[in-house]
Design a protein around this motif. Structure first.
Motif, PDB file in Angstrom:
ATOM      1  N   THR A 138       0.662  -0.718   0.066  1.00 55.17           N
ATOM      2  CA  THR A 138       0.032  -0.151   0.130  1.00 55.17           C
ATOM      3  C   THR A 138       1.129   1.573   0.280  1.00 55.17           C
ATOM      4  O   THR A 138       0.621   2.204  -1.039  1.00 55.17           O
ATOM      5  CB  THR A 138      -1.466  -0.062   1.488  1.00 55.17           C
ATOM      6  N   LEU A 139       1.813   1.272   0.872  1.00 54.86           N
ATOM      7  CA  LEU A 139       2.638   2.832   1.436  1.00 54.86           C
ATOM      8  C   LEU A 139       3.430   2.641  -0.713  1.00 54.86           C
ATOM      9  O   LEU A 139       3.881   3.767  -1.055  1.00 54.86           O
ATOM     10  CB  LEU A 139       3.510   2.544   2.157  1.00 54.86           C
ATOM     11  N   SER A 140       3.809   1.165  -0.797  1.00 55.92           N
ATOM     12  CA  SER A 140       4.872   1.422  -2.154  1.00 55.92           C
ATOM     13  C   SER A 140       3.689   2.245  -3.194  1.00 55.92           C
ATOM     14  O   SER A 140       4.365   2.712  -3.783  1.00 55.92           O
ATOM     15  CB  SER A 140       5.729   0.197  -2.644  1.00 55.92           C
ATOM     16  N   GLY A 141       2.369   1.820  -3.163  1.00 61.16           N
ATOM     17  CA  GLY A 141       1.702   2.239  -4.550  1.00 61.16           C
ATOM     18  C   GLY A 141       1.367   4.168  -4.430  1.00 61.16           C
ATOM     19  O   GLY A 141       1.290   4.314  -5.211  1.00 61.16           O
ATOM     20  N   LEU A 142       1.951   4.244  -2.983  1.00 65.90           N
ATOM     21  CA  LEU A 142       1.399   5.904  -2.396  1.00 65.90           C
ATOM     22  C   LEU A 142       2.672   6.516  -3.109  1.00 65.90           C
ATOM     23  O   LEU A 142       2.554   7.464  -2.389  1.00 65.90           O
ATOM     24  CB  LEU A 142       1.229   5.877  -0.860  1.00 65.90           C
ATOM     25  N   SER A 143       3.836   5.869  -3.131  1.00 71.06           N
ATOM     26  CA  SER A 143       5.431   6.866  -3.724  1.00 71.06           C
ATOM     27  C   SER A 143       5.784   6.870  -4.307  1.00 71.06           C
ATOM     28  O   SER A 143       5.069   6.736  -6.079  1.00 71.06           O
ATOM     29  CB  SER A 143       6.362   5.763  -2.615  1.00 71.06           C
ATOM     30  N   HIS A 144       6.529   8.398  -4.415  1.00 71.19           N
ATOM     31  CA  HIS A 144       7.131   8.472  -5.701  1.00 71.19           C
ATOM     32  C   HIS A 144       8.642   8.218  -5.384  1.00 71.19           C
ATOM     33  O   HIS A 144       9.352   9.467  -5.151  1.00 71.19           O
ATOM     34  CB  HIS A 144       6.814   9.688  -6.331  1.00 71.19           C
ATOM     35  N   ALA A 145       8.976   7.288  -6.380  1.00 71.52           N
ATOM     36  CA  ALA A 145      10.787   7.039  -5.921  1.00 71.52           C
ATOM     37  C   ALA A 145      11.741   8.074  -6.814  1.00 71.52           C
ATOM     38  O   ALA A 145      11.489   8.734  -7.347  1.00 71.52           O
ATOM     39  CB  ALA A 145      10.967   5.747  -6.461  1.00 71.52           C
ATOM     40  N   GLY A 146      13.124   8.679  -6.323  1.00 68.19           N
ATOM     41  CA  GLY A 146      13.651   8.841  -6.686  1.00 68.19           C
ATOM     42  C   GLY A 146      14.273   8.893  -8.319  1.00 68.19           C
ATOM     43  O   GLY A 146      13.809   7.693  -8.038  1.00 68.19           O
ATOM     44  N   ASP A 147      13.841   9.722  -8.528  1.00 77.34           N
ATOM     45  CA  ASP A 147      14.507   9.506 -10.290  1.00 77.34           C
ATOM     46  C   ASP A 147      16.128   9.853 -11.030  1.00 77.34           C
ATOM     47  O   ASP A 147      16.642   9.178 -12.122  1.00 77.34           O
ATOM     48  CB  ASP A 147      13.783  10.837 -10.948  1.00 77.34           C
ATOM     49  N   GLY A 148      17.351   9.412  -9.241  1.00 72.80           N
ATOM     50  CA  GLY A 148      18.683   9.643  -9.791  1.00 72.80           C
ATOM     51  C   GLY A 148      19.071   8.901 -10.012  1.00 72.80           C
ATOM     52  O   GLY A 148      20.349   8.817 -10.766  1.00 72.80           O
ATOM     53  N   LYS A 149      18.709   6.953 -10.218  1.00 72.66           N
ATOM     54  CA  LYS A 149      19.006   5.903 -10.560  1.00 72.66           C
ATOM     55  C   LYS A 149      18.698   5.213 -11.319  1.00 72.66           C
ATOM     56  O   LYS A 149      16.830   5.346 -11.629  1.00 72.66           O
ATOM     57  CB  LYS A 149      19.597   5.362  -9.147  1.00 72.66           C
ATOM     58  N   LEU A 150      19.100   4.501 -12.615  1.00 73.99           N
ATOM     59  CA  LEU A 150      18.107   3.390 -12.941  1.00 73.99           C
ATOM     60  C   LEU A 150      17.579   2.684 -12.466  1.00 73.99           C
ATOM     61  O   LEU A 150      18.007   1.859 -11.636  1.00 73.99           O
ATOM     62  CB  LEU A 150      19.581   3.117 -14.189  1.00 73.99           C
ATOM     63  N   LEU A 151      16.105   1.674 -13.572  1.00 77.33           N
ATOM     64  CA  LEU A 151      15.979   1.124 -12.589  1.00 77.33           C
ATOM     65  C   LEU A 151      16.729  -0.675 -11.974  1.00 77.33           C
ATOM     66  O   LEU A 151      17.029  -0.769 -13.034  1.00 77.33           O
ATOM     67  CB  LEU A 151      14.654   0.656 -13.382  1.00 77.33           C
ATOM     68  N   GLY A 152      16.809  -1.290 -11.095  1.00 77.52           N
ATOM     69  CA  GLY A 152      17.415  -2.008 -10.443  1.00 77.52           C
ATOM     70  C   GLY A 152      18.485  -1.720 -10.149  1.00 77.52           C
ATOM     71  O   GLY A 152      19.208  -2.870  -9.194  1.00 77.52           O
ATOM     72  N   THR A 153      19.034  -0.815  -9.803  1.00 84.43           N
ATOM     73  CA  THR A 153      20.725  -0.350  -9.831  1.00 84.43           C
ATOM     74  C   THR A 153      21.034  -0.095  -8.194  1.00 84.43           C
ATOM     75  O   THR A 153      22.150   0.081  -7.388  1.00 84.43           O
ATOM     76  CB  THR A 153      21.182   0.774 -10.587  1.00 84.43           C
ATOM     77  N   ALA A 154      19.584   0.215  -7.700  1.00 81.62           N
ATOM     78  CA  ALA A 154      19.585   0.249  -6.561  1.00 81.62           C
ATOM     79  C   ALA A 154      19.813  -1.351  -5.278  1.00 81.62           C
ATOM     80  O   ALA A 154      19.614  -1.208  -3.770  1.00 81.62           O
ATOM     81  CB  ALA A 154      18.182   0.814  -5.106  1.00 81.62           C
ATOM     82  N   GLY A 155      18.950  -2.002  -6.684  1.00 82.11           N
ATOM     83  CA  GLY A 155      19.945  -3.377  -4.825  1.00 82.11           C
ATOM     84  C   GLY A 155      18.119  -3.432  -4.060  1.00 82.11           C
ATOM     85  O   GLY A 155      17.435  -2.519  -4.455  1.00 82.11           O
ATOM     86  N   LEU A 156      18.396  -3.869  -2.816  1.00 78.89           N
ATOM     87  CA  LEU A 156      17.253  -4.796  -2.148  1.00 78.89           C
ATOM     88  C   LEU A 156      17.957  -4.169  -1.306  1.00 78.89           C
ATOM     89  O   LEU A 156      18.568  -3.756  -1.316  1.00 78.89           O
ATOM     90  CB  LEU A 156      16.975  -6.294  -2.103  1.00 78.89           C
ATOM     91  N   LEU A 157      16.399  -4.837  -0.626  1.00 77.06           N
ATOM     92  CA  LEU A 157      16.879  -4.375   1.452  1.00 77.06           C
ATOM     93  C   LEU A 157      17.074  -5.912   1.786  1.00 77.06           C
ATOM     94  O   LEU A 157      16.141  -7.190   1.811  1.00 77.06           O
ATOM     95  CB  LEU A 157      16.222  -3.784   2.014  1.00 77.06           C
ATOM     96  N   GLN A 158      18.049  -6.247   2.632  1.00 75.56           N
ATOM     97  CA  GLN A 158      18.589  -7.625   2.943  1.00 75.56           C
ATOM     98  C   GLN A 158      18.242  -7.986   4.083  1.00 75.56           C
ATOM     99  O   GLN A 158      17.459  -7.086   4.464  1.00 75.56           O
ATOM    100  CB  GLN A 158      19.921  -7.852   2.334  1.00 75.56           C
ATOM    101  N   LEU A 159      18.268  -9.036   4.549  1.00 73.87           N
ATOM    102  CA  LEU A 159      17.801  -9.501   5.620  1.00 73.87           C
ATOM    103  C   LEU A 159      17.873  -8.875   7.044  1.00 73.87           C
ATOM    104  O   LEU A 159      17.749  -8.895   7.814  1.00 73.87           O
ATOM    105  CB  LEU A 159      18.791 -11.368   5.720  1.00 73.87           C
ATOM    106  N   THR A 208      25.830  -0.600  -2.303  1.00 73.52           N
ATOM    107  CA  THR A 208      24.377   0.404  -2.852  1.00 73.52           C
ATOM    108  C   THR A 208      24.300   0.854  -1.633  1.00 73.52           C
ATOM    109  O   THR A 208      23.827   0.104  -0.533  1.00 73.52           O
ATOM    110  CB  THR A 208      23.941  -0.225  -3.884  1.00 73.52           C
ATOM    111  N   LEU A 209      23.239   2.495  -1.858  1.00 77.24           N
ATOM    112  CA  LEU A 209      22.404   2.717  -0.847  1.00 77.24           C
ATOM    113  C   LEU A 209      20.398   2.276  -0.863  1.00 77.24           C
ATOM    114  O   LEU A 209      20.429   1.345  -1.547  1.00 77.24           O
ATOM    115  CB  LEU A 209      22.151   4.453  -0.726  1.00 77.24           C
ATOM    116  N   ALA A 210      20.023   2.050  -0.059  1.00 76.64           N
ATOM    117  CA  ALA A 210      18.915   1.910   0.262  1.00 76.64           C
ATOM    118  C   ALA A 210      17.573   2.082  -1.266  1.00 76.64           C
ATOM    119  O   ALA A 210      17.013   1.355  -1.269  1.00 76.64           O
ATOM    120  CB  ALA A 210      18.012   1.904   1.455  1.00 76.64           C
TER     121      ALA A 210
END
Length: 281
Positions: free
Chosen positions: A15-36, A49-51
């Motif tokens: 729900t929160l991600s659907g309301l979000s507007h991610a930054g446009d400073g990086k290419l899609l996929g290059t921010a990686g994920l959040l690990q365990l 990479t940062l989150a």
């Protein structure tokens, strides 16, 4: 954590991600994920990479929910991470490790921080470099004490990570790799305490990830994480094979097959890893 609570967490993240507007400073996929453990990176390995997708003038906030279900254990991890100006990352994560046969749980909180030292994963000649730490606190150290941990309360890991994305490197597809050196005393990520009779000093452990982005939205790869055996229980290194789907910068889902080896004397622990990440802004 019950299945119903997991579903609530997943719904909240979506729900929160659907309301979000991610930054446009990086290419899609290059921010990686959040690990365990709540740091920006792969599934089991923190990367340089940062989150978030923030640029040098932006900030970001991300959330994640991950569950790993192996033969004798279940791990639920969830948390949030913030990044400022593509330079500093801080996060907090909660883990609950369930021992199926005993009906017992181990809970742990992780406070993490990361600082980008150099470079950009795509545009700099050399890999992006970051240093980080993960401070881990057990809510109940009874099981850690029972298996012989030297410290059943808290411990801190320190790491240096290098990450690079190579555009069009493999058959025209983008490729990514990461190497991380971690100084740690943690037993099973700290779930079984820190240090033990066999060793109570920091050891340098190596971790690695490699993947191919077959499109802007799909990545496949492998990971490896070396781990100390301070308790003499035959703690094995970890590995996984993953596939990540990223329909947008605001949301991604990762599936992996995890090979975790021996955990607290139970051999051949393997099973499914599922993670959902959302960019809150």
């Amino acid at each position: 954590m019950t299945l119903s609570r997991l579903r609530i967490l997943l719904a909240f993240t979506l729900t929160l991600s659907g309301l979000s507007h991610a930054g446009d400073g990086k290419l899609l996929g290059t921010a990686g994920l959040l690990q365990l453990e709540g740091s920006g990176g792969g599934g089991i390995v923190p990367w340089a990479t940062l989150a978030g997708y923030d640029s040098r003038e932006q900030t970001s906030l991300s959330a994640f929910t991950t569950q790993v279900n192996v033969d004798d254990y279940r791990l639920l991890s969830y948390g949030v991470s913030a990044s400022w100006h593509d330079r500093v990352e801080v996060g907090i994560a909660r883990q609950r490790f369930s021992i199926k046969a005993l009906g017992a749980d181990i809970s742990k909180t992780i406070f993490s921080a990361k600082y980008r030292l150099y470079g950009d994963v795509v545009y700099s000649r050399w890999p992006q470099l970051s240093i980080g730490l993960q401070h881990k606190r057990l809510q109940d150290g009874a099981i850690a004490s029972a298996v012989g941990a030297a410290d059943n309360n808290h411990g801190t890991d320190f790491y240096l990570a290098a990450t690079k994305v190579h555009l069009g490197a493999i058959g025209g597809y983008n490729a990514v790799w990461n190497l991380t050196a971690r100084a740690t005393k943690a037993n099973q990520m700290g779930l079984l305490g820190f240090g033990g009779a066999d060793n109570d000093s920091y050891e340098l452990m190596l971790e690695a990830s490699a993947g191919i982005l077959f499109s802007r939205h799909l990545a496949v790869g492998v990971e490896y994480r070396q781990k100390p055996d301070n308790l003499g229980l035959g703690e094995d290194d970890w590995a996984d094979v993953f596939i990540a789907y990223m329909p947008s910068k605001d949301f991604n889902i990762t599936l992996a097959w995890a090979e975790l080896g021996s955990i607290a004397g139970a051999d051949d622990q393997r099973g499914l890893y599922v993670s959902i990440n959302g960019q809150l802004w």
